[in-house]
Scaffold this active site. Structure first.
Site, PDB file in Angstrom:
ATOM      1  N   TYR A 198       5.579  -8.921   8.712  1.00 46.92           N
ATOM      2  CA  TYR A 198       5.229  -7.503   8.814  1.00 46.92           C
ATOM      3  C   TYR A 198       5.413  -7.001  10.245  1.00 46.92           C
ATOM      4  CZ  TYR A 198       2.864  -7.873   4.267  1.00 46.92           C
ATOM      5  OH  TYR A 198       2.577  -8.064   2.937  1.00 46.92           O
ATOM      6  N   ARG A 229      -4.210  -4.909   7.739  1.00 45.49           N
ATOM      7  CA  ARG A 229      -5.241  -3.975   8.218  1.00 45.49           C
ATOM      8  C   ARG A 229      -6.382  -4.738   8.893  1.00 45.49           C
ATOM      9  NH1 ARG A 229      -7.180  -1.122   3.092  1.00 45.49           N
ATOM     10  NH2 ARG A 229      -6.166  -2.844   1.998  1.00 45.49           N
ATOM     11  N   ASP A 274       0.832  -1.194   0.000  1.00 47.49           N
ATOM     12  CA  ASP A 274       0.000   0.000   0.000  1.00 47.49           C
ATOM     13  C   ASP A 274       0.875   1.255   0.000  1.00 47.49           C
ATOM     14  OD1 ASP A 274      -2.288  -1.501   0.016  1.00 47.49           O
ATOM     15  OD2 ASP A 274      -2.596  -1.376   2.183  1.00 47.49           O
ATOM     16  N   ASP A 304      -7.108   1.636   8.067  1.00 53.27           N
ATOM     17  CA  ASP A 304      -5.842   2.242   8.501  1.00 53.27           C
ATOM     18  C   ASP A 304      -6.066   3.717   8.817  1.00 53.27           C
ATOM     19  OD1 ASP A 304      -5.675   3.708   6.032  1.00 53.27           O
ATOM     20  OD2 ASP A 304      -4.755   1.969   5.078  1.00 53.27           O
TER      21      ASP A 304
END
Length: 278
Positions: A66, A172, A38, A80
Site C-alpha cells: 500500500y 488506517r 474501502d 481516515d
C-alpha cells in the site's frame, strides 16, 4: 468465459460497485473479488469471472503493498480523513530519524487493533453496525504481519509511506500507530493498493476500458499452492477420485490438462479432491 481480471478501483466507489459493473460487461452473475478496498481507497482489485470464482480461496493474494499518507494532529472516528473529527491537537515536531525509528518498531508479526468502523463481524454483526446503533462492543484485534515500511516523504504535518503487509492488515490503524509513536494524533488521508500477491498496478485495467474483448488471466498461473502436472490423473480429477502422489506438500493443485483440482493429503501418499477448479 472464465478467468481473472485485475481492475483499478477508483475512489468514491465500493468493491461491490466494481463487481456489479464487471458482471454487466461480461453478462454474468458469477463474479467475485479477492479482497475489499474501502470506498475512498484506490488500486488493485482482483476479480474472478464465472468458474474462476472457485479459485478465490487459493489465489496468490495474501501479501499486499500500500501507498499511504497520514495527516498529523487529527483523530477521526474512522481512522481516515473521511470520518467525523473526534479530536484535534497541536502537532509535536518530528524528524525523519524519529519517523524511521517508529516505522521500524512497527514491523513484524503482531496483534493489530481493528478499526471500530470496519466490516469485521463480531457475534454475527459487523463492527460498523455497532457504531451506527450506538451499542458498546469490545475492541477487536487481529493477527497480522507488517513486513516492511518505507518512508517516502514527510513534512511538519504529513507523512507518506509504502507498506508491505500481510492480508488483513488495516492501514488506517497503522497510520494512527505511527502518529502515536511520534506523540501525535494522526489519520489516513490517502490510500492506494499497489500490489496484491503477484498482481500489480501494471496488470490493472480501468472499468471504462473493460469489454468482452478484454483478455482474462488464467487461474493456473496465480495460485498460491504448488501445482503438479499429471495428465495421467485427468479422469480421476474429473470424477473427484482419490489419487496417489509423491510430494512433500500436504495440499497441491493437480493439473490433468482439461481438469485440475485442489488435493489434500489424507494419509501417507493418498490425496483426496477438495475443490475442482475447472
Amino acid at each position: 468465459m472464465n478467468g481473472l481480471i485485475c481492475i483499478y478501483k477508483e475512489a468514491n466507489m465500493t468493491s461491490f460497485d466494481v463487481v456489479r459493473q464487471v458482471k454487466r460487461v461480461f453478462h454474468t452473475k458469477k463474479v467475485g473479488h479477492s479482497g475489499t478496498l474501502d470506498p475512498n481507497a484506490e488500486g488493485v482489485l482482483v476479480c474472478a469471472i464465472n468458474k474462476a470464482t472457485k479459485s478465490l480461496s487459493y489465489l496468490d493474494v495474501y501479501d499486499k503493498v500500500y501507498h499511504a499518507k497520514l495527516k498529523l494532529g487529527l483523530k477521526t472516528h474512522t481512522g481516515d480523513i473521511w470520518g467525523d473529527v473526534l479530536e484535534e491537537q497541536m502537532i509535536q515536531p518530528i524528524t525523519s530519524s524519529q519517523v524511521e525509528e517508529v516505522i521500524q518498531s512497527l514491523t513484524g508479526p503482531q496483534k493489530q487493533r481493528v478499526p471500530m468502523v470496519s466490516a469485521k463481524r463480531v457475534n454475527g454483526k459487523r463492527l460498523y453496525q455497532y457504531v451506527l446503533d450506538g451499542e458498546p462492543v469490545e475492541t477487536q484485534y487481529t493477527d497480522v504481519e507488517i513486513y516492511r515500511i518505507d518512508l517516502i516523504s514527510m513534512s511538519e504535518n504529513e507523512i507518506e509511506i509504502r507498506a508491505h503487509v500481510s492480508n488483513g492488515t488495516y492501514i488506517r490503524t497503522l497510520c494512527e500507530d505511527i502518529a502515536k509513536g511520534l506523540n501525535n494524533l494522526g489519520t489516513m488521508t490517502y490510500l492506494v493498493r499497489e500490489q496484491i500477491g503477484s498482481f500489480t498496478l501494471e496488470d490493472t485495467i480501468k472499468l471504462e476500458d473493460l469489454s468482452l474483448e478484454t483478455e482474462l488471466l488464467p487461474v493456473r498461473e496465480h495460485l498460491n499452492i504448488p501445482l503438479i502436472e499429471a495428465q495421467q490423473f485427468q479422469k480421476q480429477i474429473m470424477y473427484g477420485q482419490t489419487i496417489e502422489l509423491m510430494t512433500q506438500h500436504d495440499q497441491v493443485v493437480v493439473d490433468g490438462g482439461d481438469f485440475y483440482a485442489v488435493y489434500q493429503r489424507v494419509k501417507d501418499n493418498t490425496f483426496k479432491s477438495i475443490r475442482g477448479l475447472w
